[in-house]
Design a protein around this motif. Structure first.
Motif, PDB file in Angstrom:
ATOM      1  N   ASP A   1      -7.794  18.275  58.562  1.00 29.82           N
ATOM      2  CA  ASP A   1      -7.169  19.597  58.720  1.00 29.82           C
ATOM      3  C   ASP A   1      -6.054  19.543  59.762  1.00 29.82           C
ATOM      4  OD1 ASP A   1      -8.871  20.720  56.831  1.00 29.82           O
ATOM      5  OD2 ASP A   1     -10.223  21.593  58.329  1.00 29.82           O
ATOM      6  N   GLY A   2      -6.308  18.841  60.859  1.00 29.69           N
ATOM      7  CA  GLY A   2      -5.285  18.695  61.897  1.00 29.69           C
ATOM      8  C   GLY A   2      -4.073  17.940  61.394  1.00 29.69           C
ATOM      9  N   ARG A   3      -4.310  16.902  60.582  1.00 31.20           N
ATOM     10  CA  ARG A   3      -3.210  16.120  60.007  1.00 31.20           C
ATOM     11  C   ARG A   3      -2.356  17.004  59.107  1.00 31.20           C
ATOM     12  NH1 ARG A   3      -2.318  15.003  55.246  1.00 31.20           N
ATOM     13  NH2 ARG A   3      -4.424  15.492  54.626  1.00 31.20           N
ATOM     14  N   ARG A   4      -3.005  17.820  58.310  1.00 27.66           N
ATOM     15  CA  ARG A   4      -2.293  18.719  57.402  1.00 27.66           C
ATOM     16  C   ARG A   4      -1.418  19.695  58.184  1.00 27.66           C
ATOM     17  NH1 ARG A   4      -6.756  19.747  54.852  1.00 27.66           N
ATOM     18  NH2 ARG A   4      -6.671  18.064  53.347  1.00 27.66           N
ATOM     19  N   LYS A   5      -1.964  20.249  59.258  1.00 29.15           N
ATOM     20  CA  LYS A   5      -1.200  21.184  60.096  1.00 29.15           C
ATOM     21  C   LYS A   5      -0.023  20.476  60.761  1.00 29.15           C
ATOM     22  CE  LYS A   5      -5.147  24.135  60.976  1.00 29.15           C
ATOM     23  NZ  LYS A   5      -6.247  24.425  61.906  1.00 29.15           N
ATOM     24  N   MET A   6      -0.245  19.233  61.198  1.00 31.36           N
ATOM     25  CA  MET A   6       0.815  18.462  61.829  1.00 31.36           C
ATOM     26  C   MET A   6       1.980  18.256  60.856  1.00 31.36           C
ATOM     27  SD  MET A   6       0.714  14.513  63.147  1.00 31.36           S
ATOM     28  CE  MET A   6       0.758  13.886  61.463  1.00 31.36           C
ATOM     29  N   LEU A   7       1.679  17.865  59.622  1.00 29.68           N
ATOM     30  CA  LEU A   7       2.741  17.646  58.634  1.00 29.68           C
ATOM     31  C   LEU A   7       3.515  18.936  58.373  1.00 29.68           C
ATOM     32  CD1 LEU A   7       1.025  15.282  56.023  1.00 29.68           C
ATOM     33  CD2 LEU A   7       2.610  14.667  57.863  1.00 29.68           C
ATOM     34  N   ALA A   8       2.813  20.044  58.264  1.00 31.76           N
ATOM     35  CA  ALA A   8       3.481  21.337  58.036  1.00 31.76           C
ATOM     36  C   ALA A   8       4.399  21.674  59.213  1.00 31.76           C
ATOM     37  CB  ALA A   8       2.450  22.438  57.824  1.00 31.76           C
ATOM     38  N   GLU A   9       3.937  21.390  60.422  1.00 34.89           N
ATOM     39  CA  GLU A   9       4.751  21.658  61.610  1.00 34.89           C
ATOM     40  C   GLU A   9       5.988  20.749  61.649  1.00 34.89           C
ATOM     41  OE1 GLU A   9       5.890  23.546  65.080  1.00 34.89           O
ATOM     42  OE2 GLU A   9       4.360  24.130  63.638  1.00 34.89           O
ATOM     43  N   PHE A  10       5.810  19.471  61.321  1.00 28.93           N
ATOM     44  CA  PHE A  10       6.948  18.549  61.297  1.00 28.93           C
ATOM     45  C   PHE A  10       7.969  18.991  60.251  1.00 28.93           C
ATOM     46  CE2 PHE A  10       4.540  14.536  62.968  1.00 28.93           C
ATOM     47  CZ  PHE A  10       4.453  15.133  64.224  1.00 28.93           C
ATOM     48  N   GLU A  11       7.497  19.411  59.094  1.00 28.16           N
ATOM     49  CA  GLU A  11       8.416  19.847  58.036  1.00 28.16           C
ATOM     50  C   GLU A  11       9.206  21.073  58.473  1.00 28.16           C
ATOM     51  OE1 GLU A  11       8.454  20.917  53.271  1.00 28.16           O
ATOM     52  OE2 GLU A  11       6.549  20.496  54.256  1.00 28.16           O
ATOM     53  N   LYS A  12       8.553  21.963  59.191  1.00 26.92           N
ATOM     54  CA  LYS A  12       9.193  23.194  59.634  1.00 26.92           C
ATOM     55  C   LYS A  12      10.174  22.947  60.784  1.00 26.92           C
ATOM     56  CE  LYS A  12       6.953  26.352  62.089  1.00 26.92           C
ATOM     57  NZ  LYS A  12       5.910  27.317  62.447  1.00 26.92           N
ATOM     58  N   ARG A  13       9.840  22.057  61.711  1.00 24.95           N
ATOM     59  CA  ARG A  13      10.614  21.902  62.942  1.00 24.95           C
ATOM     60  C   ARG A  13      11.730  20.872  62.889  1.00 24.95           C
ATOM     61  NH1 ARG A  13       7.174  20.893  67.996  1.00 24.95           N
ATOM     62  NH2 ARG A  13       9.204  21.166  68.933  1.00 24.95           N
ATOM     63  N   TYR A  14      11.639  19.885  62.002  1.00 23.40           N
ATOM     64  CA  TYR A  14      12.565  18.758  62.068  1.00 23.40           C
ATOM     65  C   TYR A  14      13.341  18.555  60.773  1.00 23.40           C
ATOM     66  CZ  TYR A  14       9.706  17.686  66.135  1.00 23.40           C
ATOM     67  OH  TYR A  14       9.044  17.763  67.330  1.00 23.40           O
ATOM     68  N   GLN A  15      14.500  17.933  60.920  1.00 23.43           N
ATOM     69  CA  GLN A  15      15.268  17.495  59.763  1.00 23.43           C
ATOM     70  C   GLN A  15      14.479  16.379  59.066  1.00 23.43           C
ATOM     71  OE1 GLN A  15      18.101  18.959  58.616  1.00 23.43           O
ATOM     72  NE2 GLN A  15      17.599  20.459  60.190  1.00 23.43           N
TER      73      GLN A  15
END
Length: 192
Positions: A64-78
Motif C-alpha cells: 500500500d505504501g509503495r502504491r501511494k509513493m508511485l502516485a505521489e511521484f507521478e503527481k510531483r515530478y516530470q
C-alpha cells in the motif's frame, strides 16, 4: 471482563514490517516480533494470527505504501525524474557501503515466492504495477518530448523493471554508490 492491553495496531504492524524487512521471514521468530513490538505473544496471535498471517499483513501494508509513493511521484515530478525517484528512494538506508535493506517486496520475492503461491501473486502484482507506472511515465514523457519518440512504452517499462530489480539486489549485496548511480543514470539515458 478480563483486562486487555491496548496497543496501536498500525504502529505494531510497522514495527513488525521493519523487523521482517531487516531480517527476512525465516530469520524472524515470533519472539523477535514480541520483542520488537512490545506486545505479548497471545495478543499478537489474537490480533494478527500466526507468523505467516502477520507477515502477509506487513507485506500488504508495504505494498500500500509503495502504491501511494508511485502516485505521489507521478503527481510531483516530470516523467524522467519520477522514474529516477523510484530507484533513488531505495538508497536512503544504504549506510557507507555496508548494504541497505533494499526493497521488502523484492527481498520477499527472492526468499519466498518460489515456494508460496499467495506471496508469488502479491509480488507479481506489485511488479506489474511498477511496470505500468514506468509505461505511463514513458507515454507522458513521449507526449511532452522529454522521452525519445522511439522508446516503446511496454518495452521501455520492462527494461526499467529489470534494471530496478537488479539494482535492488545490488543495494543489498554491492552497495557501491558509483555502481548504483551508474545503473540509475544508464536506465534514464536509455529513455533519451
Amino acid at each position: 471482563m478480563p483486562w486487555e492491553k491496548q496497543f496501536d495496531k498500525a504502529e505494531v504492524l510497522d514495527r513488525a514490517l521493519q523487523t521482517f524487512w531487516t531480517r527476512g521471514y525465516e530469520a524472524t521468530s515470533m519472539q523477535d516480533l514480541v520483542d520488537c513490538t512490545g506486545v505479548n505473544r497471545a495478543s499478537l496471535y489474537a490480533t494478527y494470527g500466526d507468523k505467516r498471517a502477520f507477515f502477509l499483513e506487513a507485506l500488504r501494508a508495504y505494498d500500500d505504501g509503495r502504491r501511494k509513493m508511485l502516485a505521489e511521484f507521478e503527481k510531483r515530478y516530470q516523467p524522467c525524474e519520477a522514474i529516477r525517484k523510484v530507484f533513488l528512494c531505495f538508497l536512503a538506508d544504504v549506510p557507507n557501503q555496508t548494504g541497505g535493506r533494499g526493497c521488502f517486496m523484492t527481498n520477499t520475492a527472492l526468499e519466498l515466492s518460489a515456494h508460496d503461491a499467495e506471496i508469488r501473486s502479491i509480488v507479481a502484482r506489485a511488479q506489474e504495477e511498477v511496470e505500468a507506472f514506468f509505461a505511463a511515465m514513458i507515454k507522458k514523457g513521449k507526449a511532452d518530448g522529454s522521452i525519445s519518440a522511439h522508446v516503446k512504452p511496454s518495452d521501455g517499462a520492462r527494461g526499467l523493471l529489470a534494471s530496478l530489480l537488479g539494482f535492488l539486489v545490488l543495494v543489498r549485496s554491492r552497495p557501491n554508490p558509483t555502481l548504483l548511480d551508474g545503473i540509475v543514470d544508464d536506465a534514464i539515458r536509455r529513455l533519451k
